[in-house]
Scaffold this active site. Structure first.
Site, short mmCIF file in Angstrom:
data_model
loop_
_atom_site.label_atom_id
_atom_site.label_comp_id
_atom_site.label_asym_id
_atom_site.label_seq_id
_atom_site.Cartn_x
_atom_site.Cartn_y
_atom_site.Cartn_z
N CYS A 104 0.68 4.65 2.30
CA CYS A 104 1.76 5.58 1.98
C CYS A 104 2.50 5.99 3.27
O CYS A 104 3.23 5.19 3.82
CB CYS A 104 1.23 6.77 1.19
N HIS B 83 -1.84 4.03 -3.26
CA HIS B 83 -3.13 4.56 -2.81
C HIS B 83 -4.28 3.74 -3.38
O HIS B 83 -4.67 3.92 -4.53
CB HIS B 83 -3.27 6.03 -3.23
N GLU C 243 -7.36 3.99 -2.68
CA GLU C 243 -8.59 4.77 -2.74
C GLU C 243 -8.77 5.54 -4.04
O GLU C 243 -9.85 6.06 -4.30
CB GLU C 243 -8.65 5.75 -1.55
#
Length: 183
Positions: free
Chosen positions: A72, A159, A161
């Site tokens: 990001c 993202h 994660e």
């Protein structure tokens, strides 16, 4: 083997750290840590609220010779550091985004050609820096993922994660493998 996650004050930096720590030893460091003090096998530039609060991240990108993954804001920092351009996106806030993988490459190895991701496009890369190539795009953004042509620098707008991102763990494992190969 150790990977550092650079805290750029984003809400997901601790989640990035936890996701990496489940694979290899990892720690979170301040983005004010001097580049010469960083002794890691890889670096992840986490997300954050603004390019103006990125501390020493530009130094890490230009001075360190380790694999670096920008997530990001980390992608945006990478783009700006090497001459790309970042602008406000037409779609802000976190949302589900379908991404088309254009080039599997090292970081996206093993991912399907289309993946559902979780991303914010409040800001996005609108001009690719020289010596970089686009790895993925979406209907929201033409530069969802990129990499440097000769250095181990990779960036994704989404993202990996978060559990909502398909193939996120695989992407992080691919990054760890790149770090291992360069040791």
């Amino acid at each position: 083997m150790e990977v550092f996650v650079v805290n750029n004050y984003g809400q997901f930096n601790h989640l990035i750290h936890r996701s990496i720590r489940e694979i290899v030893p990892a720690k979170i460091i301040s983005n004010e840590t001097p580049a010469e003090e960083i002794e890691a096998d890889g670096l992840i530039l986490g997300g954050g609220p603004s390019l103006g609060r990125a501390g020493e991240c530009r130094e890490y990108l230009t001075k360190l010779d380790v694999p670096i993954l920008g997530i990001c804001l980390g992608l945006q920092l990478m783009a700006e550091t090497f001459g790309g351009r970042v602008e406000k996106g037409a779609v802000g806030g976190y949302a589900e985004v379908d991404v088309e993988v254009l080039e599997e490459d090292d970081i996206l190895k093993g991912l399907p050609s289309k993946i559902r991701t979780w991303a914010s496009h409040a800001d996005q890369v609108v001009r690719l820096p020289q010596q970089f190539r686009v790895l993925a795009r979406s209907q929201v953004c033409e530069i969802e993922a990129m990499r440097h042509e000769t250095r181990p620098l990779y960036g994704v707008q989404w993202h990996p994660e978060v559990v909502h991102t398909e193939g996120g763990t695989r992407l992080l494992e691919n990054f760890i493998e790149l770090c291992r190969e360069r040791r």
